[in-house]
Enzyme design. Structure first.
Site, PDB file in Angstrom:
ATOM      1  N   LYS A  35       0.845  -1.202   0.000  1.00  0.00           N
ATOM      2  CA  LYS A  35       0.000   0.000   0.000  1.00  0.00           C
ATOM      3  C   LYS A  35       0.882   1.255   0.000  1.00  0.00           C
ATOM      4  O   LYS A  35       0.649   2.197  -0.755  1.00  0.00           O
ATOM      5  CB  LYS A  35      -0.860  -0.033   1.273  1.00  0.00           C
ATOM      6  N   THR A  85     -11.886  -1.026  11.660  1.00  0.00           N
ATOM      7  CA  THR A  85     -12.482  -1.750  12.792  1.00  0.00           C
ATOM      8  C   THR A  85     -13.460  -2.772  12.215  1.00  0.00           C
ATOM      9  O   THR A  85     -14.675  -2.580  12.277  1.00  0.00           O
ATOM     10  CB  THR A  85     -13.219  -0.788  13.750  1.00  0.00           C
ATOM     11  N   PHE A 147     -17.508  10.990   8.191  1.00  0.00           N
ATOM     12  CA  PHE A 147     -18.798  10.617   7.593  1.00  0.00           C
ATOM     13  C   PHE A 147     -18.684  10.421   6.090  1.00  0.00           C
ATOM     14  O   PHE A 147     -19.672  10.523   5.370  1.00  0.00           O
ATOM     15  CB  PHE A 147     -19.851  11.687   7.909  1.00  0.00           C
ATOM     16  N   LEU A 148     -17.458  10.186   5.613  1.00  0.00           N
ATOM     17  CA  LEU A 148     -17.304  10.168   4.154  1.00  0.00           C
ATOM     18  C   LEU A 148     -17.979   8.971   3.505  1.00  0.00           C
ATOM     19  O   LEU A 148     -18.074   7.886   4.073  1.00  0.00           O
ATOM     20  CB  LEU A 148     -15.830  10.231   3.753  1.00  0.00           C
ATOM     21  N   ALA A 252     -35.346   1.370  -3.011  1.00  0.00           N
ATOM     22  CA  ALA A 252     -35.476  -0.060  -2.698  1.00  0.00           C
ATOM     23  C   ALA A 252     -34.664  -0.867  -3.703  1.00  0.00           C
ATOM     24  O   ALA A 252     -34.467  -0.450  -4.839  1.00  0.00           O
ATOM     25  CB  ALA A 252     -36.941  -0.465  -2.756  1.00  0.00           C
ATOM     26  N   GLY A 253     -34.205  -2.024  -3.269  1.00  0.00           N
ATOM     27  CA  GLY A 253     -33.424  -2.875  -4.165  1.00  0.00           C
ATOM     28  C   GLY A 253     -32.789  -4.002  -3.379  1.00  0.00           C
ATOM     29  O   GLY A 253     -33.383  -4.485  -2.410  1.00  0.00           O
ATOM     30  N   CYS A 260     -19.052  -0.250   5.841  1.00  0.00           N
ATOM     31  CA  CYS A 260     -19.522   0.522   7.001  1.00  0.00           C
ATOM     32  C   CYS A 260     -20.880   0.084   7.534  1.00  0.00           C
ATOM     33  O   CYS A 260     -20.964  -0.443   8.641  1.00  0.00           O
ATOM     34  CB  CYS A 260     -19.564   2.005   6.662  1.00  0.00           C
TER      35      CYS A 260
HETATM   36  C1  UDX Z   1     -21.833   5.099   4.477  1.00  0.00           C
HETATM   37  C2  UDX Z   1     -22.378   6.439   5.005  1.00  0.00           C
HETATM   38  O1  UDX Z   1     -23.217   7.048   4.022  1.00  0.00           O
HETATM   39  C3  UDX Z   1     -21.223   7.364   5.355  1.00  0.00           C
HETATM   40  O2  UDX Z   1     -21.714   8.574   5.901  1.00  0.00           O
HETATM   41  C4  UDX Z   1     -20.326   6.659   6.341  1.00  0.00           C
HETATM   42  O3  UDX Z   1     -19.203   7.474   6.648  1.00  0.00           O
HETATM   43  C5  UDX Z   1     -19.862   5.308   5.810  1.00  0.00           C
HETATM   44  O4  UDX Z   1     -20.980   4.519   5.437  1.00  0.00           O
HETATM   45  P1  UDX Z   1     -20.826   4.273   2.143  1.00  0.00           P
HETATM   46  O5  UDX Z   1     -20.617   2.936   2.800  1.00  0.00           O
HETATM   47  O6  UDX Z   1     -19.737   4.817   1.302  1.00  0.00           O
HETATM   48  O7  UDX Z   1     -21.140   5.373   3.266  1.00  0.00           O
HETATM   49  O8  UDX Z   1     -22.110   4.139   1.226  1.00  0.00           O
HETATM   50  P2  UDX Z   1     -23.566   4.768   1.079  1.00  0.00           P
HETATM   51  O9  UDX Z   1     -23.586   5.720  -0.036  1.00  0.00           O
HETATM   52  O10 UDX Z   1     -24.078   5.237   2.381  1.00  0.00           O
HETATM   53  O11 UDX Z   1     -24.374   3.462   0.624  1.00  0.00           O
HETATM   54  C6  UDX Z   1     -24.441   2.321   1.461  1.00  0.00           C
HETATM   55  C7  UDX Z   1     -25.196   1.205   0.825  1.00  0.00           C
HETATM   56  O12 UDX Z   1     -26.588   1.490   0.828  1.00  0.00           O
HETATM   57  C8  UDX Z   1     -24.838   0.884  -0.626  1.00  0.00           C
HETATM   58  O13 UDX Z   1     -24.753  -0.516  -0.774  1.00  0.00           O
HETATM   59  C9  UDX Z   1     -25.997   1.455  -1.412  1.00  0.00           C
HETATM   60  O14 UDX Z   1     -26.198   0.775  -2.621  1.00  0.00           O
HETATM   61  C10 UDX Z   1     -27.140   1.219  -0.445  1.00  0.00           C
HETATM   62  N1  UDX Z   1     -28.288   2.136  -0.645  1.00  0.00           N
HETATM   63  C11 UDX Z   1     -28.132   3.473  -0.494  1.00  0.00           C
HETATM   64  C12 UDX Z   1     -29.540   1.604  -0.953  1.00  0.00           C
HETATM   65  O15 UDX Z   1     -29.710   0.385  -1.084  1.00  0.00           O
HETATM   66  N2  UDX Z   1     -30.600   2.459  -1.128  1.00  0.00           N
HETATM   67  C13 UDX Z   1     -30.476   3.807  -0.991  1.00  0.00           C
HETATM   68  O16 UDX Z   1     -31.474   4.510  -1.142  1.00  0.00           O
HETATM   69  C14 UDX Z   1     -29.204   4.337  -0.666  1.00  0.00           C
END
Ligand code: UDX
Length: 432
Positions: A35, A85, A147-148, A252-253, A260
């Site tokens: 890395k 973690t 919160f990224l 939905a899906g 995370c």
């Molecule tokens: C998430 C949080 O949004 C972020 O704030 C935190 O810091 C880390 O966890 P991330 O894991 O990058 O971020 O993805 P995110 O965009 O939140 O999507 C998470 C999952 O939910 C994805 O698998 C996405 O496809 C799914 N999702 C999201 C849905 O199934 N429906 C939605 O309406 C939105």
């Protein structure tokens, strides 16, 4: 400021490069030599828009370097700990091995007056425990959750929608240092919540628990829609017009995945149970169960539409990443569905613009290929990650490629009417 970032994964590498773009001088440290080699050469070890440009610019400026030696953290005034973690192998709790190792190895190299800043998502109570270890060095500890979102990680780091500082009692000097680190965002009047360690730790898991609950709520409605002939997409639009509810995160899906949301709700449940308050978040087990059921539902729908068996039928799986604009397949619903269909004897050919190498590493038994290799002669097309290039497919052109015009839209991302008009049998989750 001189800053060290311990842990250069999805979070730390982006944080290090973003801090340089804000004018700081940064050393990123990780125990993984491959890395560090990649980052030192300006190559991002994972797909993240904008990161390659930031890395190149940072390295060219001479203010960004990477190292495997924790001693190189010495001399930095602020040390961010951004290690993973993951979920414990033995249950839902968080594995704190990497956090503990990062602090233990860092402490001999910090000076009195330095600020150690935890960014990792940890069970509530972790920061207070670590603060006791930090105290004898004369340094201070703050907890500053991240919160990224993957795919928008640089933007979310450089221009966050809020900053949360968890600090020890009366430690205003820690606030001043964090305000200096985030001077650009603070000047732009980004809301800053200054609080105690426990609140800062909980803010992060509460935010992720809420988002996961919102997704599982709409997926539960999809289950009801499926037995009543209702349409969950129209339902989401209609309730989403209520500003108190909002339309975002109501798609939905096949549900949520990634590094995370799944592990964070499980770790939150485990921690609440340890605290004797398991009942307060017992609903998160239901949120998790609904989420996992939707993967099964997608598999069942393919089996159903192929007449009860997928054995030796060719299934084109479009998408493997847990969401678009990412190569991350950790706990990915898409990869899970592909693996299950393969397990049922289907001739699955799966594709993804970025996630093929990571998928191959986890599941070498899967056949992975280009979009055309997946679509040619397919008996069913299953969309599982809504990348733009899949949303924009021309249904008429794809119909000419496949053996049978059957599409299962696991993300409700395609224009159902357009696909039907081109002769397709279209099925969405929770849709008519
Ligand atoms: C998430 C949080 O949004 C972020 O704030 C935190 O810091 C880390 O966890 P991330 O894991 O990058 O971020 O993805 P995110 O965009 O939140 O999507 C998470 C999952 O939910 C994805 O698998 C996405 O496809 C799914 N999702 C999201 C849905 O199934 N429906 C939605 O309406 C939105």
């Amino acid at each position: 400021m001189k800053i060290s970032v311990i842990g250069c994964g999805y979070l730390g590498a982006v944080h290090a490069a973003s801090m340089v773009s804000l004018g700081h001088d940064v050393v990123g440290i990780d125990v993984d030599p491959s890395k560090i080699e990649s980052l030192s050469a300006g190559r991002a070890p994972f797909f993240e828009p904008e990161l390659p440009e930031l890395l190149a610019a940072g390295i060219a400026s001479g203010r960004l370097r990477f190292s495997t030696d924790i001693a190189d953290a010495a001399g930095s005034q602020v040390h961010f700990v951004a290690v993973g973690t993951p979920q414990l192998k033995t249950g839902g709790g968080a594995d704190l091995t990497y956090v503990d190792a990062a602090f233990t190895s860092l402490l001999p190299h910090v000076a009195s007056g330095d600020l150690l800043v935890g960014k990792s998502t940890v069970p509530v109570g972790t920061a207070a425990r670590l603060a006791a270890l930090v105290e004898p060095t004369g340094a201070k500890l703050a907890w500053n959750p991240e919160f990224l979102r993957e795919g928008y990680a640089v933007k979310d780091t450089v221009t966050p929608d809020r900053l949360v500082y968890g600090i020890g009692p009366g430690e205003t000097a820690s606030v001043d240092l964090l305000n200096e680190v985030y001077a650009t965002a603070v000047a732009a009047e980004t809301p800053v919540v200054i609080t105690d360690y426990a609140t800062a730790e909980l803010v992060k898991v509460a935010a992720n628990a809420f988002l996961a609950t919102k997704i599982s709520f709409i997926n539960a409605m999809a289950e009801i829609a499926e037995v009543t002939g209702a349409d969950v997409t129209q339902l989401a639009d209609a309730i989403g017009y209520d500003a108190r509810i909002g339309r975002r995160f109501l798609n939905a899906g096949v549900g949520f995945g990634g590094g995370c949301l799944p592990k964070d709700i499980r770790a939150f449940t485990a921690r609440a149970e340890e605290l004797g308050r398991g009942e307060s978040v017992a609903f998160l087990k239901e949120v998790d169960a609904i989420n996992l059921r939707r993967r099964q539902r997608a598999v069942d729908m393919v089996v159903e539409e192929l007449g009860g068996s997928v054995f030796r039928r060719k299934v084109a799986v479009l998408g493997l990443a847990f969401k678009p604009n990412s190569d991350d397949v950790r706990d990915s619903p898409a990869l899970d569905v592909a693996v299950q269909l393969h397990g049922l004897g289907a001739n699955v050919v799966a594709t993804d613009p970025e996630a093929i190498p990571n998928s191959r590493r986890l599941h070498p038994q899967l056949t992975l290929g280009t979009l055309d290799e997946a679509l040619d002669g397919a008996d069913a097309v299953v969309l599982l990650t809504e990348w733009n290039q899949y949303r924009e497919l021309d249904p008429a052109a794809v119909a000419a490629q496949v053996a049978q015009p059957l599409v299962i839209d696991g993300r409700n991302a395609l224009d159902a009417e357009a696909w039907r008009a081109a002769g397709w049998t279209y099925r969405g989750l929770g849709r008519r």
